[in-house]
Design an enzyme around this catalytic site. Structure first.
Site, short mmCIF file in Angstrom:
data_model
loop_
_atom_site.label_atom_id
_atom_site.label_comp_id
_atom_site.label_asym_id
_atom_site.label_seq_id
_atom_site.Cartn_x
_atom_site.Cartn_y
_atom_site.Cartn_z
N ASP A 128 -4.24 -4.14 1.12
CA ASP A 128 -2.98 -4.69 1.63
C ASP A 128 -1.88 -4.42 0.59
O ASP A 128 -1.98 -3.44 -0.14
CB ASP A 128 -3.14 -6.17 1.98
CG ASP A 128 -2.18 -6.60 3.07
OD1 ASP A 128 -0.97 -6.48 2.88
OD2 ASP A 128 -2.64 -7.06 4.14
N HIS A 187 -0.64 -1.04 0.60
CA HIS A 187 0.58 -1.04 1.41
C HIS A 187 1.85 -0.99 0.58
O HIS A 187 2.94 -1.18 1.10
CB HIS A 187 0.58 -2.25 2.35
CG HIS A 187 -0.53 -2.20 3.37
ND1 HIS A 187 -0.68 -3.15 4.35
CD2 HIS A 187 -1.52 -1.30 3.57
CE1 HIS A 187 -1.75 -2.84 5.10
NE2 HIS A 187 -2.27 -1.73 4.64
#
Ligand code: NAG
Ligand code: NAG
Length: 394
Positions: free
Chosen positions: A219, A242
């Site tokens: 993430d 991310h």
């Protein structure tokens, strides 16, 4: 012996005694308190005992975890303490129970709360997350949401140096409601498809510094939540993951803003985003102002530069609304490298609150050795130096 000589000798021994006393900082070796480096014996009580003793002492105190694997359930390092100089020196690995339910519903595996003046040096934290990630992929809602590996809340003057965090269940490190926290030489590692394993999350905190850190995760590499002020990030490598994200912000109407953030000398490799600001498409009193992104290198990044003010997951509670979060004074200086998609620069700002004073200086991003594109809505600002793709700011 003359009086003067005697007095000088007295002074000499007195100061020697004083410096010895200062040097005789206490050390608690967790082995002496019942911990076992065998990866199987529960060492939670030993570490808790060491913390209670250190916290009650008025002398600089070290808690020492030697080499080996130490099995730990939740540990709550709770302040306030008499002591403002506690060092936790870790040469070994702290490992969570194999059964994810043991810590999976508790919010945090290791939590500092109300601490002041704690320095954590070295060590590896292995949360054994993969079993929970598998559970979430196959059974979804039946699984616990998972614990943050290392939480710091309502704490100040904290230092985390040379720590490695492996395979967290949820977020790796969360800094919440803190003041003056320094992370340096930290490593975060989890697989690129592990759910919600953000590297470092900061919110409601002032004066957080993140230096020389390498984050590979599923993430956000670093996520920056509401109420973050005076944040400094330098020499950080991200990927997979991310990217670095301010937001999501503006989920709530009453929300603290984000102010004075510097992100400098960062390297993104194969990440979903590079430098992102993301807000919900909903009314909010939140804001983002005074952000400098400087010297970033992108390698095959899907969205190298992105502001997304229309975040509305599952189209719940936001369709047809616009973001109330006001974004202003954001600079991108010396941002280079390659985009994995055609649109390398995207400013999708709020219709109600256009982005203002966006500054681009020497931005050069390409797509497959071709010209990349920029896309803007409701974004105003200025450019200087070489800009590729061509700016679309008004
Ligand atoms: C940058 O960070 C890496 C670790 O990720 C470290 O080895 C290196 O020394 C750092 N460089 C500087 C200039 O701080
Ligand atoms: C902005 O934050 C930095 C630390 O990241 C701090 O040194 C500086 O004083 C802050 N500036 C203002 C105007 O508060």
């Amino acid at each position: 012996m003359g009086n003067l000589t005697a007095f000088i000798l007295f002074l000499y021994f007195f100061s020697l005694h004083q410096s010895l006393a200062a040097a005789a900082a206490t050390t608690y070796n967790v082995l002496d308190l019942g911990a076992k480096p065998d990866g199987a014996t529960d060492s939670t009580a030993a570490l808790s005992r060491a913390w209670s003793a250190a916290c009650a002492s008025n002398k600089p105190t070290t808690i020492y975890v030697p080499r080996g694997r130490f099995l730990l359930r939740n540990v709550h390092f709770r302040g306030p303490c008499r002591n403002k100089a506690i060092t936790v020196r870790i040469d070994g690995t702290l490992v969570a129970p194999a059964n994810f339910n043991a810590i999976g519903k508790s919010g945090n595996w290791l939590l500092f709360e109300g601490a002041d003046g704690v320095s954590v040096r070295g060590g590896t934290l292995d949360a054994q997350g993969p079993a929970l990630w598998e559970c979430k992929k196959s059974r979804g809602k039946d699984c616990p949401s998972g614990a943050t590996t290392l939480g710091m809340t309502k704490s100040k003057n904290m230092e985390i140096i040379g720590l490695t965090s492996l395979n967290s269940q949820m977020f790796h490190i969360v800094i919440n409601g803190c003041e003056n926290v320094k992370l340096q030489g930290v490593r975060v590692s989890a697989s690129g498809n592990s759910p919600n394993t953000d590297g470092i999350h900061v919110q409601l905190s002032t004066g957080v510094t993140i230096l020389s850190t390498k984050i590979s995760t599923g993430d956000d590499c670093v996520s920056i939540g509401p109420g973050t002020k005076n944040l400094w990030i330098e020499n950080v490598t991200c990927g997979p993951g991310h990217g670095i994200s301010i937001g999501s912000l503006g989920k709530d109407y009453e929300e603290a803003g984000v102010e004075n953030v510097t992100v400098r000398s960062v390297n993104f490799k194969n990440t979903q985003n590079g430098l992102r600001i993301k807000t919900w498409g909903r009314p909010s009193k939140g804001f983002v102002r005074g952000v400098v992104f400087q010297h970033a290198l992108m390698t095959n990044v899907q969205n190298p530069i992105v502001i997304d003010q229309n975040y509305c997951p599952n189209n719940n509670n936001c369709p047809g609304q616009v973001s109330g979060v006001k974004i202003s004074d954001v600079s991108y200086e010396d941002i280079q490298g390659t985009s994995a998609t055609e649109v390398a620069v995207k400013f999708d700002c709020s219709k109600a609150n256009p982005c203002e004073r966006i500054r681009l200086e020497n931005v050069k991003l390409s797509y497959k050795n071709r010209r990349a594109e920029a896309s803007c809505s409701n974004a105003a600002g200025s450019v200087s130096g070489l800009i590729e793709p061509t700016s679309c700011l008004y």
